[in-house]
Design a protein around this motif. Structure first.
Motif, PDB file in Angstrom:
ATOM      1  N   LEU A  57       3.484   0.106 -11.255  1.00 19.85           N
ATOM      2  CA  LEU A  57       4.212   0.880 -10.264  1.00 19.85           C
ATOM      3  C   LEU A  57       5.653   0.393 -10.178  1.00 19.85           C
ATOM      4  O   LEU A  57       5.892  -0.819 -10.080  1.00 19.85           O
ATOM      5  CB  LEU A  57       3.551   0.767  -8.892  1.00 19.85           C
ATOM      6  N   PHE A  80       1.156   8.846   2.378  1.00 19.20           N
ATOM      7  CA  PHE A  80       0.719   8.013   1.255  1.00 19.20           C
ATOM      8  C   PHE A  80       1.910   7.298   0.617  1.00 19.20           C
ATOM      9  O   PHE A  80       1.870   6.084   0.380  1.00 19.20           O
ATOM     10  CB  PHE A  80      -0.006   8.890   0.234  1.00 19.20           C
ATOM     11  N   LEU A  81       2.980   8.038   0.349  1.00 23.31           N
ATOM     12  CA  LEU A  81       4.150   7.434  -0.278  1.00 23.31           C
ATOM     13  C   LEU A  81       4.821   6.428   0.656  1.00 23.31           C
ATOM     14  O   LEU A  81       5.291   5.371   0.214  1.00 23.31           O
ATOM     15  CB  LEU A  81       5.147   8.533  -0.678  1.00 23.31           C
ATOM     16  N   GLN A  83       3.293   4.635   2.967  1.00 26.92           N
ATOM     17  CA  GLN A  83       2.447   3.450   2.996  1.00 26.92           C
ATOM     18  C   GLN A  83       2.574   2.652   1.696  1.00 26.92           C
ATOM     19  O   GLN A  83       2.631   1.407   1.708  1.00 26.92           O
ATOM     20  CB  GLN A  83       0.991   3.855   3.222  1.00 26.92           C
ATOM     21  N   LEU A  84       2.624   3.352   0.567  1.00 22.95           N
ATOM     22  CA  LEU A  84       2.753   2.669  -0.725  1.00 22.95           C
ATOM     23  C   LEU A  84       4.077   1.912  -0.805  1.00 22.95           C
ATOM     24  O   LEU A  84       4.124   0.777  -1.302  1.00 22.95           O
ATOM     25  CB  LEU A  84       2.649   3.694  -1.853  1.00 22.95           C
ATOM     26  N   GLN A  87       3.761  -1.096   1.368  1.00 27.18           N
ATOM     27  CA  GLN A  87       2.814  -2.049   0.796  1.00 27.18           C
ATOM     28  C   GLN A  87       3.428  -2.840  -0.355  1.00 27.18           C
ATOM     29  O   GLN A  87       3.089  -4.013  -0.569  1.00 27.18           O
ATOM     30  CB  GLN A  87       1.593  -1.249   0.316  1.00 27.18           C
ATOM     31  N   THR A  88       4.322  -2.204  -1.100  1.00 29.36           N
ATOM     32  CA  THR A  88       4.877  -2.828  -2.301  1.00 29.36           C
ATOM     33  C   THR A  88       6.348  -3.223  -2.163  1.00 29.36           C
ATOM     34  O   THR A  88       6.862  -3.951  -3.022  1.00 29.36           O
ATOM     35  CB  THR A  88       4.761  -1.868  -3.494  1.00 29.36           C
ATOM     36  N   LEU A 151      -4.399   3.724  -2.690  1.00 32.55           N
ATOM     37  CA  LEU A 151      -3.667   2.677  -1.984  1.00 32.55           C
ATOM     38  C   LEU A 151      -4.408   1.345  -2.043  1.00 32.55           C
ATOM     39  O   LEU A 151      -3.796   0.284  -2.209  1.00 32.55           O
ATOM     40  CB  LEU A 151      -3.455   3.080  -0.522  1.00 32.55           C
ATOM     41  N   VAL A 154      -4.052  -0.582  -5.470  1.00 34.19           N
ATOM     42  CA  VAL A 154      -2.764  -1.202  -5.826  1.00 34.19           C
ATOM     43  C   VAL A 154      -2.749  -2.664  -5.401  1.00 34.19           C
ATOM     44  O   VAL A 154      -3.061  -3.002  -4.256  1.00 34.19           O
ATOM     45  CB  VAL A 154      -1.601  -0.437  -5.173  1.00 34.19           C
TER      46      VAL A 154
END
Length: 299
Positions: A57, A80-81, A83-84, A87-88, A151, A154
């Protein structure tokens, strides 16, 4: 004799400690070649088949919605995007890509029920390869669940964040996967309700059982019987607009709201404003204690 006992004691616990260390090492060690790896998935999908490699990613990660689309799906992908990215810590483009160029292609076959029902199709399939990922679901409910599974896949790797190559086929084991929150005995602020709904979405739960009245409080605004909330809530209640907002917030996350109004018992808070509904003359006040109380609705 004492010396022998001490030696036996030391040997016993030394061996016991050694065995515990071995057990601990076995539990945390990576699986041998050919064994199923450990998955950080909750709940565990129906079928998980590991493949070779992983999908790295970076900031070029993109999504595309194909097949059936609706605003709820668009909002789901946006969450979703978000949160991603959180998260990253990778800045992601929220704009949809063309289906042939997207990292994650999302296809939904058709709509779900306008008012969510227990027993609807919530299945999905998710395939992740080093070249990209594909999520397919019959209804938006399955699509929302599949996004949460991605999610969870990942994780940090030796060269950045990545999702392992895998093929997942999933459908819920139980049609009713619920959480009950008692706002009657202890009023729960709306931001806490929403946080719980976010957690339910992450775990693919689909029923929010909302306990809204009891001896200790009546928590919903009534236009027709306003004394219910005016006298039965200590001023702590949800307006009708609040309720509509929570229902919409839950539906966006694939969650059905089931309200509970207790009667004929557990209804003292109703009688503070409307004692004529009760089986005894009163007067009544909101209960400040816990237990079983005599007042009940007069049939």
């Amino acid at each position: 004799m004492v010396q022998s006992f001490v030696q036996d004691f030391v040997h016993y616990f030394a061996w016991r400690g050694f065995l515990l260390i071995i057990l601990w090492a076995l539990l945390i060690s990576k699986p041998a070649s050919g064994q199923q790896p450990a998955w950080n998935l909750m709940p565990m999908p129906s079928s998980v088949q590991a493949a070779t490699g992983r999908l790295r990613l970076d900031s070029s990660f993109s999504t595309a919605l194909t097949g059936y689309t609706e605003p709820r799906l668009e909002r789901g992908v946006a969450r979703f995007l978000q949160q991603l990215a959180r998260q990253t810590a990778i800045p992601l483009n929220s704009k949809a890509a063309k289906s042939g160029q997207a990292t994650l292609i999302i296809r939904t076959d058709h709509s779900s029920k306008e008012i969510q029902e227990v027993g609807e199709d919530e299945s999905y399939s998710l395939e992740v390869t080093p070249a990209g990922a594909k999520l397919i679901a019959p209804t938006p409910l399955g699509t929302l669940h599949g996004l949460q599974t991605f999610l969870q896949l990942v994780d940090i790797s030796s060269d950045g964040f990545a999702a392992p190559a895998v093929t997942i086929q999933d459908r819920p084991r139980f049609a009713w996967r619920g959480l009950m929150i008692d706002s009657a005995r202890h009023f729960i602020p709306l931001d806490v309700i929403r946080s719980n709904l976010d957690g339910m979405e992450a775990l693919k739960m689909n029923v929010f059982h909302w306990h809204l009245s009891d001896n200790q409080g009546f928590r919903v605004e009534s236009k027709r019987f306003p004394k219910l909330q005016e006298l039965g809530s200590d001023g702590l209640y949800y307006t009708q607009d609040d309720i509509r907002d929570v229902i919409a917030y839950a539906r966006d996350r694939g969650i059905r709201v089931v309200p509970e109004f207790d009667m004929p018992g557990h209804s003292t808070s109703w009688f503070v404003g409307y004692p004529e509904l009760a089986s005894a003359p009163g007067p009544y006040e909101i209960e400040r204690r816990w237990g079983v109380f005599d007042p009940a609705m007069d049939p």
